[in-house]
Every structure is written in structure tokens, then in C-alpha cells.
Write a protein that holds these residues in place. Sequence first.
Motif, PDB file in Angstrom:
ATOM      1  N   VAL A  49       6.764   1.041 -40.708  1.00 42.39           N
ATOM      2  CA  VAL A  49       7.648   0.766 -41.849  1.00 42.39           C
ATOM      3  C   VAL A  49       8.872   1.674 -41.743  1.00 42.39           C
ATOM      4  CG1 VAL A  49       7.946   0.758 -44.353  1.00 42.39           C
ATOM      5  CG2 VAL A  49       5.734   0.138 -43.369  1.00 42.39           C
ATOM      6  N   ARG A  54      16.777  -1.236 -39.862  1.00 42.15           N
ATOM      7  CA  ARG A  54      17.371  -2.171 -40.814  1.00 42.15           C
ATOM      8  C   ARG A  54      18.424  -1.503 -41.696  1.00 42.15           C
ATOM      9  NH1 ARG A  54      11.985  -3.118 -44.534  1.00 42.15           N
ATOM     10  NH2 ARG A  54      12.030  -1.099 -45.573  1.00 42.15           N
ATOM     11  N   ASP A 150       9.466   5.510 -42.359  1.00 43.67           N
ATOM     12  CA  ASP A 150       8.599   5.737 -43.516  1.00 43.67           C
ATOM     13  C   ASP A 150       7.157   5.954 -43.065  1.00 43.67           C
ATOM     14  OD1 ASP A 150       7.197   5.760 -45.878  1.00 43.67           O
ATOM     15  OD2 ASP A 150       7.693   3.701 -46.454  1.00 43.67           O
ATOM     16  N   THR A 151       6.659   5.039 -42.279  1.00 41.16           N
ATOM     17  CA  THR A 151       5.240   5.067 -41.933  1.00 41.16           C
ATOM     18  C   THR A 151       5.025   4.528 -40.521  1.00 41.16           C
ATOM     19  OG1 THR A 151       4.645   4.685 -44.236  1.00 41.16           O
ATOM     20  CG2 THR A 151       2.992   4.125 -42.587  1.00 41.16           C
ATOM     21  N   LEU A 157      -3.023   5.499 -45.001  1.00 45.87           N
ATOM     22  CA  LEU A 157      -2.080   5.824 -46.078  1.00 45.87           C
ATOM     23  C   LEU A 157      -2.762   6.237 -47.371  1.00 45.87           C
ATOM     24  CD1 LEU A 157       0.498   2.983 -45.491  1.00 45.87           C
ATOM     25  CD2 LEU A 157       0.868   5.437 -45.191  1.00 45.87           C
ATOM     26  N   ALA A 170       1.331  -2.412 -53.961  1.00 50.64           N
ATOM     27  CA  ALA A 170       2.506  -2.707 -53.132  1.00 50.64           C
ATOM     28  C   ALA A 170       2.202  -2.422 -51.663  1.00 50.64           C
ATOM     29  CB  ALA A 170       3.709  -1.892 -53.598  1.00 50.64           C
ATOM     30  N   LEU A 171       1.516  -1.334 -51.401  1.00 46.48           N
ATOM     31  CA  LEU A 171       1.151  -0.994 -50.017  1.00 46.48           C
ATOM     32  C   LEU A 171       0.189  -2.023 -49.434  1.00 46.48           C
ATOM     33  CD1 LEU A 171       0.519   2.853 -49.990  1.00 46.48           C
ATOM     34  CD2 LEU A 171       2.444   1.582 -49.044  1.00 46.48           C
TER      35      LEU A 171
ATOM     36  N   LEU B 375       9.819  10.803 -48.997  1.00 47.96           N
ATOM     37  CA  LEU B 375      11.180  11.125 -48.586  1.00 47.96           C
ATOM     38  C   LEU B 375      12.172  10.803 -49.680  1.00 47.96           C
ATOM     39  CD1 LEU B 375      11.036   9.363 -45.125  1.00 47.96           C
ATOM     40  CD2 LEU B 375      11.032  11.836 -45.534  1.00 47.96           C
ATOM     41  N   LYS B 377      13.672   8.064 -50.014  1.00 45.71           N
ATOM     42  CA  LYS B 377      14.613   6.982 -49.711  1.00 45.71           C
ATOM     43  C   LYS B 377      14.127   5.820 -50.565  1.00 45.71           C
ATOM     44  CE  LYS B 377      16.562   8.051 -45.343  1.00 45.71           C
ATOM     45  NZ  LYS B 377      17.298   7.409 -44.260  1.00 45.71           N
ATOM     46  N   ASN B 379      13.713   2.868 -50.103  1.00 49.77           N
ATOM     47  CA  ASN B 379      12.866   1.845 -49.491  1.00 49.77           C
ATOM     48  C   ASN B 379      11.507   2.381 -49.057  1.00 49.77           C
ATOM     49  OD1 ASN B 379      13.950   3.453 -47.574  1.00 49.77           O
ATOM     50  ND2 ASN B 379      14.507   1.806 -46.168  1.00 49.77           N
ATOM     51  N   VAL B 380      11.210   3.579 -49.439  1.00 47.87           N
ATOM     52  CA  VAL B 380       9.947   4.162 -49.001  1.00 47.87           C
ATOM     53  C   VAL B 380       8.831   3.710 -49.952  1.00 47.87           C
ATOM     54  CG1 VAL B 380       8.669   6.285 -48.717  1.00 47.87           C
ATOM     55  CG2 VAL B 380      11.019   6.140 -47.939  1.00 47.87           C
ATOM     56  N   VAL B 381       8.054   2.794 -49.464  1.00 46.16           N
ATOM     57  CA  VAL B 381       7.007   2.238 -50.310  1.00 46.16           C
ATOM     58  C   VAL B 381       5.889   3.240 -50.557  1.00 46.16           C
ATOM     59  CG1 VAL B 381       5.135   0.553 -50.392  1.00 46.16           C
ATOM     60  CG2 VAL B 381       7.418  -0.166 -49.726  1.00 46.16           C
ATOM     61  N   SER B 382       5.556   3.976 -49.513  1.00 42.41           N
ATOM     62  CA  SER B 382       4.297   4.715 -49.595  1.00 42.41           C
ATOM     63  C   SER B 382       4.297   5.774 -50.687  1.00 42.41           C
ATOM     64  CB  SER B 382       3.958   5.336 -48.245  1.00 42.41           C
ATOM     65  OG  SER B 382       4.978   6.227 -47.864  1.00 42.41           O
TER      66      SER B 382
END
Lengths: 437, 437
Positions: A49, A54, A150-151, A157, A170-171, B375, B377, B379-382
Motif C-alpha cells: 500500500v 500514485r 504505507d504498508t 497489520l 477499512a483494512l 505517518l 499522510k 492516504n494511510v489506511v492502516s
Amino acid sequence: MVERRKPIKVNEAISRVMNFATSGKVEYVPIEDSYGRFLGEDLIADHHVPPFDRSPYDGFAIRSIDTIAASSANPIELEVVGEIGAGSVFEDTVTEGQVVRIMTGAQIPDGCDAVVMFEVVKEFENDNKSFIQLKRNVKSGDNISFTGEDTKKGTSLVRKGTFINPGIVALLATFGYKKVPVSKKPKIGIIATGSELLGVDEPLQPGKIRNSNAFMVQSQIIRAGGEPIYFGQFSDEFETCFNQVANALSQVDILITTGGVSVGDYDYLPEIYNKLHANVLFNKIGMRPGSVTTVAEIEGKLLYGLSGNPSACYVGFELYTRPIIRTFLHHTNAFLKKEVAILGSDFPKPNPFDRFVRGHLTYESGRLVATPVGLDKSNVVSSLAEANILIVLPGGTRGYEAGMEVSVILLEDQEGTTIEKFTTMDVNTRRSQRKYD
Amino acid sequence: MVERRKPIKVNEAISRVMNFATSGKVEYVPIEDSYGRFLGEDLIADHHVPPFDRSPYDGFAIRSIDTIAASSANPIELEVVGEIGAGSVFEDTVTEGQVVRIMTGAQIPDGCDAVVMFEVVKEFENDNKSFIQLKRNVKSGDNISFTGEDTKKGTSLVRKGTFINPGIVALLATFGYKKVPVSKKPKIGIIATGSELLGVDEPLQPGKIRNSNAFMVQSQIIRAGGEPIYFGQFSDEFETCFNQVANALSQVDILITTGGVSVGDYDYLPEIYNKLHANVLFNKIGMRPGSVTTVAEIEGKLLYGLSGNPSACYVGFELYTRPIIRTFLHHTNAFLKKEVAILGSDFPKPNPFDRFVRGHLTYESGRLVATPVGLDKSNVVSSLAEANILIVLPGGTRGYEAGMEVSVILLEDQEGTTIEKFTTMDVNTRRSQRKYD
């Protein structure tokens, strides 16, 4: 003759019960039904991720090398050779002097190494071609979310046993969990005892009260993560009682009875434990309320004899049943969180026994403040409504004053804590060094 | 040409949305299903608690006047003339020299005005009659729970709109609420937009990501107390999109779309709002993440255009949708609780915009400590998984240091707070006078 029982300490009672804690099975539910359950396995990232480099903004993907000379005094012009919506891919490679219009979330095209936002460029047309004018230089990597930033793929996780909150949902979606492995809920039977009990829909009668414990415990079971099964009220007749308990036991993982465990003449439970050849772990605890809380075990299955008194029943459940439910759900922090708070009002009456006083937790200027609610007679139902903590007041010869530090157990908490922290955490009773104001 | 939007302040956005807050209807559910709902009416005591003078212990009901002369040196003997199990009533009046054996919760018989516990008497038989020996005197009222001592009949015990916890369930049962009036859940539609979105069960493709927002928002709706209805993903084609929105709107109380609200070329929502003749309350907020959060209104019905970015979507929901849901549920404290905490780690990067940073709240020695997760950001889902607070960092030219006081919004809280407290509470950014250690 009245049976004499020897009380044990709360921590000893917890330790005896936890010897019989077991973990349940895992089942799969649709992701739509996963919120509020407990993860049955670690949640693993099935891809990086972001999965590709992007753009985090709408703008233009560019080659930073083309912008080296750009400045206010020396604006540069670059040709817009295409555009990429989120979800599309630009098939060509971007070359010198070219840019591509790019939407938030879209993949950076080959050749580009930065993104500039719409707001910093001027767009114009010339000769049926589109261009942007740029007055600053751009560094390689600017405004790019990089693959795996991110990951990383394969990362664990979220740990097995974790309460599934909206962020975890969401994850789960991100990593393709259409079906989610969750811990199976333990089935927990409830039987209410007491010939004084009326059904909730019955009119009051002299000497009788409505059964509230069964419904309260049912809600506590749901809150803890279990599945309640209500077997109704006990018969007054011993053989029928016995058969009801034996029958209920065969259908559940854990059985709770409310009432009937004191040493009164009408309390059948001790006799039923005998006849079932149950191993009684304890039947008296040095605590208030809930001193008659009894736990027995048959072939590894736990039978809780909670007090018929609502407050005692409530406390007995949260201290001794909840951690068994949470362990069944693979939750590592099976115990309710225990924290230090400032006592918000005097609690002058001393008591030789350790008390668990219903209280309300508030925050004042960033500090936890615990205030007892209600009269705290053990039969006061109404104070349970407002309580979001139990205030732990160790037994002794003196009462407690506002401003002292006390331990509190957080009833609405989902994170929990370990048995070690729960049972060894200092119950400070010293006067706070800085009196709360 | 790119549309230029004028950002408004967070509090202004909240105030504009809350102009359209409405309260929903009330429905009745069985008490077994009431846990976790919101009270649709005040909870009223239909009788005194206790409903009669009763014994809080197992023991003997006595006449205190008979014990005046009792002492160790002068033990008295009283005859046991009957016994009362809980739920039974003693039909006669107790007279001089008589006592009645009484069980916990049973009604005090006429003539008696105190109870002595089993432990303080010696029982014996004589001439086929039962007696007790008592070595102390007893005061009138000792060990009696008096009628109405906990609660008077007609008292409003819990306010309409309150979250029903296990203690409130006990009260509902006590006062005969076989069917419980609860607030009807608002139906909240969800439509996911974005041509980059894959279904949760689809394999990854270049440039695309799986749709996680729809499932996340669904869970947030459940947590807030609403009923989510997922209408699926948007078509890429404008007319179809438009019809999907119009159709969904007709079936729900509130409609949420995720994605499609920025100023990108593929973002249809603004055009759809136009064509629906919707009143756009705002489409830009001076906050990060979530600056593109858009809310529109048609004939009093709210349309939320939440960002396609998971964190922005999450924050937009909690700030602007949740209070509308809670108001619909008659909850007085419709906003998430906002408290002061100590920042647990540095957050050095300054930002001109007010930020809502995902964080984790812990308690350390009775103080609230807020630590940013991930982080951050957008867009960081986790990091959403671990977050139980949003840390409010007002925009400015400087970053934040560990030890400073910050405001935090408690995401898992059920109690909530009022709009006044939520929007006027100081966001302290001064360094804490006593640095946290």
C-alpha cells in the motif's frame, strides 16, 4: 445450620477462574457483519500500500529534470500529452517536455517522477495543443505516494483477537477480506432464580420484585462479545431446578445463574453443584458487593453463581465472567482497563472489605476524575445506569476523601488489559501529592 | 477551468449542517433487543424502589423494643414464630418476644422494625420450639431497606436519548418495560464513487485499489447508531450516476457518497448537486484531511459528499454526519467528547490548516496522553485501525512538541457532548505548564 464459608481474595478468585479459560473456534462472516466482532486471525496485507506509485492530488505528472531551470523570472512551458483518471493507466512513456494530467489516486506514468498541483500552474492552449506554464522547479519524488510506503505486502497489520473497529473494517476491505475470520462467540446461558421474582411484564405483588438481573446480564454478555441464551426463571422445586441446570449446561459454553447462592434456606445452588459433582472453585470472596459470587466447574465448563443482588451480579460478571468471554474470543487483553483517577468526592464510610463502587468517570483538564454514583447500597439499581467505572476501594478502617488517588475499572472500554496488569496494578490509597483542584 | 472554492472554518461548517438536524420517530422493541439503542422516552419509575420495607440480608426480623436490655452479660431469648422466603409475605403481626426468620429481599413483617443477621445470634430448640439468643441491643431501622429509599414512584430516572447500557436495561426490567421505546435509527445510504475502485473480492489491477470507504463508513454509521444501506458503486456515466443518487435519496434519511467531490475532471458530484437543485452548504473546509468534504441539502434531506480518501472520509463523517445521526436519535450530547490531553510525541511538521490527526489515547498516572499514530499522510489506511482519538492541531507556522496540551476528540465515546462545548472548547496550544514526564 448455617454453612460457614471462608472468603478468598479477589485476585485469587480471578486466578482460579482463569485456570479454566479456553479459546474458542474461528468462523467466517461477510465483511458487512464484521464490525464489533473480534479478529479470528492476524490481518495480513495481501499487497503493498499503495500498490503502485500514485498521485495524492489532482495535478500534472511531470519529469522533475525538465523543471531545473524554472523560476518566476524564467517560467517554463510543458505540453500536456494525456490524462489519467483514477483507475486508468497511461500506456506510453512520458518524454522530455511532456506532462500528463493526473487525478488523485492515479498511477504515476512511466517517465514521470513528481506531481505538481493544478493550483501552481497556468494552463493554456496553443495550436490545438494543451500546455502548462510552471514558475518553479520540482524535486524528484515531490507529491508522489510511493509503492509500499504505507504498508509492505505480507505485513501483519492487526493482531488476532482485536476488536474490529471501523478503521480495521477499512483494512479488511483494502486487503480483500470479503469474508472475515472472526472469533466464534461463546454461548452463555442465563437462568434467573428467586421465588420473589416476577416477569418483566407482570404487575407488582406484595413481597415480590421484577426480574432485572437476567436482562442486565444478557446486555453485559453482548457487550463483552458473547451470545446470551436466556433459559428463563427457575422452578422452586429442587429436582426441577437441578434438571433445568443440567439441561442448560449441555447447550452452552458457560452457564450463569443469578441468585440462590447465599446461605439462605431457599438457595438451591450449592446443593445443585453437589449433585452435579461440580468442582466449586470458590463460594465467598472478600469483596463488596458480590461476596457470595460462586464459580464451579464441570469437565472444564464454568458455572457462575452470581448474586441475586443487581449490583453484586453486575460486578461479579465484569470481574470473573468477562475475561473468560474475552479469552474465548482470542482477545489478548481480556480484562477491563484499570487506571488511576482522582476521587471526585468524599466516600467517608470505612469498610473492612475491598469495595467496587459504581462511579462515573469524567476528564477535568486532562486528568481522570472518578465520582461515586448513587447511594451505593448494594440494592440500588439506579446507580448502575450512570456508572461507567468501578472505583476500587481497598478495605480498611478509614474512609476516602476527595482528591485521593484511586484505581478505577473502565466498564465501557474495548481495549482491555492483561491479567498481570489488572491484578498487580497498585491500588493507590495514599493522598495525592498534589490535591486535585 | 478549475473551480475555485472558498474554504470555511470547521465550526462554521458544523453550524451550517446542524441547521438541518432533525429528530426521528420512536419505535418499540422487546427489552432483549434494547441494549445499544437510544431511549425514545424518559425512563419513569412505575413504583417505589424498594416497593416495600425489606431485608437486605438473611437473618431474623425482630422488634427492636424487645432487645433494649440485651447485652453479653444479659443475653435475651426470642421465639422464632415463622419464616419468610424472598417473595413470600408473613401474614400475621409479630408480637412481644417473637421473631421471624427472613431471607434477603423479603418483606419485613408487620410488628418488626429491624433485622439481625444469622451470624450475630445463636439458634437453639426447646420443647419443639425454635429460639434465638441475642447478646446486643438493636436500633429501630437496623438492616432494613425502606420503601422508596432508592427511588420514588414517578421519578424520571434516565433521559430520553440516552444510550441504553446494561444498567439501564436493568432499570427497564425493574420498571416493567417489556417493550422499550427507542429512537428509530436513521436510514443512511452509501454510494461509493471512483472508477479506480475494485470490489473487495476482486483481484488487484494496475492503477486500481479496492473499495474500502463504503465498508468503513458502514461501520461508522452503525457505531453512531444509524442503519446503513449500501447502494453499491457508481457508474462512470453521468446520467446513470445522477439517477442512482436520485433513486437512493428517495429511500433514505441521509445519503453519503464517498469520492467524486474534489475539483478533478472525473468528479461528478458537483454537477449532480446542480441538477438536483441541491442547496450546497459548503464544498471546502479549512481542515486537513477532509478539505473537500461537501454537504448539500434537498428539501431538508442531507447529502454528504465525503472525500474518497479514507482518512478524510473518516474524519468528515465523525465531524459532520455523526452529530446529525445522534440528533435524529434524540441524543442530547450529539457530538463526540472533546478533552484536553498531553501530546505524547513530537509532531514537528507545521501546517497552515487545522488538522485532525489520528491518534491513540492512553492514560498515564491519571493523565490523558495523546500519541499520533502512523505517518499521517492522508492516504494511510492502516493508522485508522489503531486510532481511538483525533488530535486537534490548529493550523499555524509551528509544529507541536511532546508535552504540549492539545484537544482530542474521543472516537469510541458514547456519552458525547453538546455543540456548544464541542465548538467553543479551547484548543490549547500553549506548552503545558508542567511538562509531562
